[in-house]
Design a protein around this motif. Sequence first.
Motif, PDB file in Angstrom:
ATOM      1  N   LEU A 218      16.840  96.802 -69.104  1.00  0.00           N
ATOM      2  CA  LEU A 218      17.066  95.441 -69.597  1.00  0.00           C
ATOM      3  C   LEU A 218      15.825  94.877 -70.276  1.00  0.00           C
ATOM      4  CD1 LEU A 218      19.138  93.986 -66.616  1.00  0.00           C
ATOM      5  CD2 LEU A 218      19.970  94.614 -68.885  1.00  0.00           C
ATOM      6  N   SER A 219      14.648  95.149 -69.720  1.00  0.00           N
ATOM      7  CA  SER A 219      13.419  94.644 -70.341  1.00  0.00           C
ATOM      8  C   SER A 219      13.164  95.318 -71.686  1.00  0.00           C
ATOM      9  CB  SER A 219      12.227  94.834 -69.396  1.00  0.00           C
ATOM     10  OG  SER A 219      12.040  96.198 -69.060  1.00  0.00           O
ATOM     11  N   MET A 220      13.545  96.596 -71.812  1.00  0.00           N
ATOM     12  CA  MET A 220      13.424  97.286 -73.098  1.00  0.00           C
ATOM     13  C   MET A 220      14.333  96.655 -74.146  1.00  0.00           C
ATOM     14  SD  MET A 220      14.383 101.249 -74.068  1.00  0.00           S
ATOM     15  CE  MET A 220      16.141 100.886 -73.893  1.00  0.00           C
ATOM     16  N   ILE A 221      15.572  96.370 -73.770  1.00  0.00           N
ATOM     17  CA  ILE A 221      16.522  95.774 -74.718  1.00  0.00           C
ATOM     18  C   ILE A 221      16.060  94.375 -75.122  1.00  0.00           C
ATOM     19  CG2 ILE A 221      18.888  94.944 -74.984  1.00  0.00           C
ATOM     20  CD1 ILE A 221      19.773  97.273 -73.204  1.00  0.00           C
ATOM     21  N   ILE A 222      15.553  93.598 -74.158  1.00  0.00           N
ATOM     22  CA  ILE A 222      15.021  92.268 -74.474  1.00  0.00           C
ATOM     23  C   ILE A 222      13.868  92.384 -75.468  1.00  0.00           C
ATOM     24  CG2 ILE A 222      13.713  90.326 -73.502  1.00  0.00           C
ATOM     25  CD1 ILE A 222      15.420  90.651 -70.957  1.00  0.00           C
ATOM     26  N   ASP A 223      12.991  93.341 -75.233  1.00  0.00           N
ATOM     27  CA  ASP A 223      11.852  93.562 -76.126  1.00  0.00           C
ATOM     28  C   ASP A 223      12.322  93.892 -77.538  1.00  0.00           C
ATOM     29  OD1 ASP A 223       9.177  94.045 -76.956  1.00  0.00           O
ATOM     30  OD2 ASP A 223       9.425  96.184 -76.561  1.00  0.00           O
ATOM     31  N   HIS A 224      13.265  94.824 -77.664  1.00  0.00           N
ATOM     32  CA  HIS A 224      13.738  95.244 -78.982  1.00  0.00           C
ATOM     33  C   HIS A 224      14.531  94.136 -79.680  1.00  0.00           C
ATOM     34  CE1 HIS A 224      13.448  99.802 -77.854  1.00  0.00           C
ATOM     35  NE2 HIS A 224      12.281  99.207 -77.975  1.00  0.00           N
ATOM     36  N   ALA A 225      15.239  93.310 -78.891  1.00  0.00           N
ATOM     37  CA  ALA A 225      16.024  92.223 -79.486  1.00  0.00           C
ATOM     38  C   ALA A 225      15.133  91.203 -80.178  1.00  0.00           C
ATOM     39  CB  ALA A 225      16.874  91.537 -78.413  1.00  0.00           C
ATOM     40  N   TRP A 226      13.889  91.097 -79.746  1.00  0.00           N
ATOM     41  CA  TRP A 226      12.953  90.153 -80.366  1.00  0.00           C
ATOM     42  C   TRP A 226      12.766  90.446 -81.850  1.00  0.00           C
ATOM     43  CZ3 TRP A 226       8.175  90.810 -82.767  1.00  0.00           C
ATOM     44  CH2 TRP A 226       7.436  89.652 -83.009  1.00  0.00           C
ATOM     45  N   TYR A 227      12.815  91.730 -82.219  1.00  0.00           N
ATOM     46  CA  TYR A 227      12.539  92.127 -83.599  1.00  0.00           C
ATOM     47  C   TYR A 227      13.588  91.638 -84.582  1.00  0.00           C
ATOM     48  CZ  TYR A 227       8.807  95.227 -82.014  1.00  0.00           C
ATOM     49  OH  TYR A 227       7.652  95.725 -81.465  1.00  0.00           O
ATOM     50  N   ILE A 228      14.780  91.342 -84.101  1.00  0.00           N
ATOM     51  CA  ILE A 228      15.832  90.926 -85.036  1.00  0.00           C
ATOM     52  C   ILE A 228      15.994  89.406 -85.083  1.00  0.00           C
ATOM     53  CG2 ILE A 228      17.053  93.096 -84.617  1.00  0.00           C
ATOM     54  CD1 ILE A 228      19.182  91.435 -83.123  1.00  0.00           C
ATOM     55  N   LEU A 229      15.161  88.681 -84.329  1.00  0.00           N
ATOM     56  CA  LEU A 229      15.215  87.227 -84.390  1.00  0.00           C
ATOM     57  C   LEU A 229      14.743  86.731 -85.750  1.00  0.00           C
ATOM     58  CD1 LEU A 229      13.700  86.222 -80.920  1.00  0.00           C
ATOM     59  CD2 LEU A 229      16.102  86.133 -81.590  1.00  0.00           C
ATOM     60  N   PRO A 230      15.278  85.616 -86.225  1.00  0.00           N
ATOM     61  CA  PRO A 230      14.742  85.008 -87.452  1.00  0.00           C
ATOM     62  C   PRO A 230      13.248  84.719 -87.292  1.00  0.00           C
ATOM     63  CG  PRO A 230      16.801  83.956 -86.807  1.00  0.00           C
ATOM     64  CD  PRO A 230      16.416  84.873 -85.678  1.00  0.00           C
ATOM     65  N   THR A 231      12.525  84.782 -88.365  1.00  0.00           N
ATOM     66  CA  THR A 231      11.068  84.633 -88.319  1.00  0.00           C
ATOM     67  C   THR A 231      10.636  83.362 -87.607  1.00  0.00           C
ATOM     68  OG1 THR A 231      10.904  85.839 -90.412  1.00  0.00           O
ATOM     69  CG2 THR A 231       8.972  84.584 -89.715  1.00  0.00           C
ATOM     70  N   GLU A 232      11.359  82.277 -87.846  1.00  0.00           N
ATOM     71  CA  GLU A 232      10.963  81.002 -87.253  1.00  0.00           C
ATOM     72  C   GLU A 232      11.171  80.956 -85.736  1.00  0.00           C
ATOM     73  OE1 GLU A 232      15.208  80.533 -88.877  1.00  0.00           O
ATOM     74  OE2 GLU A 232      13.293  81.453 -89.505  1.00  0.00           O
ATOM     75  N   LEU A 233      11.946  81.904 -85.182  1.00  0.00           N
ATOM     76  CA  LEU A 233      12.189  81.932 -83.742  1.00  0.00           C
ATOM     77  C   LEU A 233      11.314  82.942 -83.004  1.00  0.00           C
ATOM     78  CD1 LEU A 233      16.096  81.685 -83.511  1.00  0.00           C
ATOM     79  CD2 LEU A 233      14.409  79.874 -83.153  1.00  0.00           C
ATOM     80  N   GLN A 234      10.641  83.794 -83.742  1.00  0.00           N
ATOM     81  CA  GLN A 234       9.897  84.862 -83.083  1.00  0.00           C
ATOM     82  C   GLN A 234       8.744  84.339 -82.228  1.00  0.00           C
ATOM     83  OE1 GLN A 234       8.899  87.776 -86.105  1.00  0.00           O
ATOM     84  NE2 GLN A 234      10.806  88.888 -85.736  1.00  0.00           N
TER      85      GLN A 234
ATOM     86  N   MET B   3       9.702  87.386 -74.885  1.00  0.00           N
ATOM     87  CA  MET B   3      10.522  88.586 -74.855  1.00  0.00           C
ATOM     88  C   MET B   3       9.661  89.839 -74.992  1.00  0.00           C
ATOM     89  SD  MET B   3      13.663  87.169 -77.234  1.00  0.00           S
ATOM     90  CE  MET B   3      14.647  88.675 -77.172  1.00  0.00           C
ATOM     91  N   ARG B   4       8.621  89.737 -75.797  1.00  0.00           N
ATOM     92  CA  ARG B   4       7.709  90.870 -75.970  1.00  0.00           C
ATOM     93  C   ARG B   4       6.910  91.116 -74.696  1.00  0.00           C
ATOM     94  NH1 ARG B   4       7.302  94.638 -78.554  1.00  0.00           N
ATOM     95  NH2 ARG B   4       5.324  94.511 -79.631  1.00  0.00           N
ATOM     96  N   ILE B   5       6.549  90.039 -74.005  1.00  0.00           N
ATOM     97  CA  ILE B   5       5.791  90.181 -72.760  1.00  0.00           C
ATOM     98  C   ILE B   5       6.666  90.833 -71.693  1.00  0.00           C
ATOM     99  CG2 ILE B   5       4.612  88.906 -70.925  1.00  0.00           C
ATOM    100  CD1 ILE B   5       3.889  86.817 -73.112  1.00  0.00           C
ATOM    101  N   VAL B   6       7.916  90.398 -71.590  1.00  0.00           N
ATOM    102  CA  VAL B   6       8.858  91.036 -70.658  1.00  0.00           C
ATOM    103  C   VAL B   6       8.993  92.522 -70.978  1.00  0.00           C
ATOM    104  CG1 VAL B   6      11.290  91.147 -69.976  1.00  0.00           C
ATOM    105  CG2 VAL B   6      10.148  88.930 -70.168  1.00  0.00           C
ATOM    106  N   GLY B   7       8.975  92.852 -72.267  1.00  0.00           N
ATOM    107  CA  GLY B   7       9.117  94.241 -72.690  1.00  0.00           C
ATOM    108  C   GLY B   7       8.004  95.149 -72.232  1.00  0.00           C
ATOM    109  N   ARG B   8       6.830  94.569 -71.859  1.00  0.00           N
ATOM    110  CA  ARG B   8       5.718  95.395 -71.393  1.00  0.00           C
ATOM    111  C   ARG B   8       6.009  96.026 -70.031  1.00  0.00           C
ATOM    112  NH1 ARG B   8       4.994  97.038 -75.214  1.00  0.00           N
ATOM    113  NH2 ARG B   8       6.672  95.712 -75.923  1.00  0.00           N
ATOM    114  N   LEU B   9       7.040  95.537 -69.357  1.00  0.00           N
ATOM    115  CA  LEU B   9       7.402  96.123 -68.063  1.00  0.00           C
ATOM    116  C   LEU B   9       8.144  97.444 -68.223  1.00  0.00           C
ATOM    117  CD1 LEU B   9       8.821  92.926 -66.286  1.00  0.00           C
ATOM    118  CD2 LEU B   9       6.531  93.912 -65.996  1.00  0.00           C
TER     119      LEU B   9
END
Length: 244
Positions: A19-35, A41-47
């Motif tokens: 789940l933390s991997m998917i959250i991390d990867h989902a960050w990349y498809i967010l609109p620029t203004e939401l990143q 989400m990227r911090i969670v992905g470090r787990l």
Amino acid sequence: MKNLERNKSLDLIKWIALLSMIIDHAWYILPTELQEPFRWMRIVGRLAYPLFCLAIAANVCRQPVGHLGGLNYLGGIFFFALISQQPYSRFFEGNHLNILFTLGLGLVITQAIHHLKPTLIAAGITALAIAVVYRPILSFGLCGALLPAALLAALQARVIETRIVTWSTAALIAVLANTGAGIMLLPDLPARALASISAAALAPLLGLALLQFRLRSIRPVGTWMYPIYPIHMLLLNSLSITWA
């Protein structure tokens, strides 16, 4: 050799890693203004990566020394590593090898250290050499390939002083795998970099705490996890194209 009883705590660790991997990867498809607002989400992905490595180390640690297991596991990792490479390259638009290659090499190195059979030692040395040669394009680099072995040493430690040293070493390797050595040399780290370092360092300790849980029931994480890796990247890539 009898099949080992399923460890439900390991399934919990795999679920959190997935789940933390998917959250991390989902960050990349967010609109620029939401990143930036969703940088957490990227911090969670470090787990994710340290927990995947801990799952490998714990599975190897449970194997009786000299009785090799997990060949199907290893074959599945490398098979889906090959299948996942094209979706991975499309999603990240780079020439890096996907995470499954690193986990596969780490598994070979870890089993060689645990079982100490001549053929496995040769395989482990070969895997280590491959990790050294391909470290510039290997996801999580050489440290990523060594992390499962470091976590195996931590799990096998019995003396309290040895435990402190091995878990501290594993935490350091997890940080280096996740963030790279360069970030450690910066004189004044931004808050988000410190958060990423902290998450990566604490991931092995979180996994250790989770291993102590005695769960009655949890949905097993089986071989279906392999195809989830390329499928979720294809899905996220499609969503990114649609939103664009």
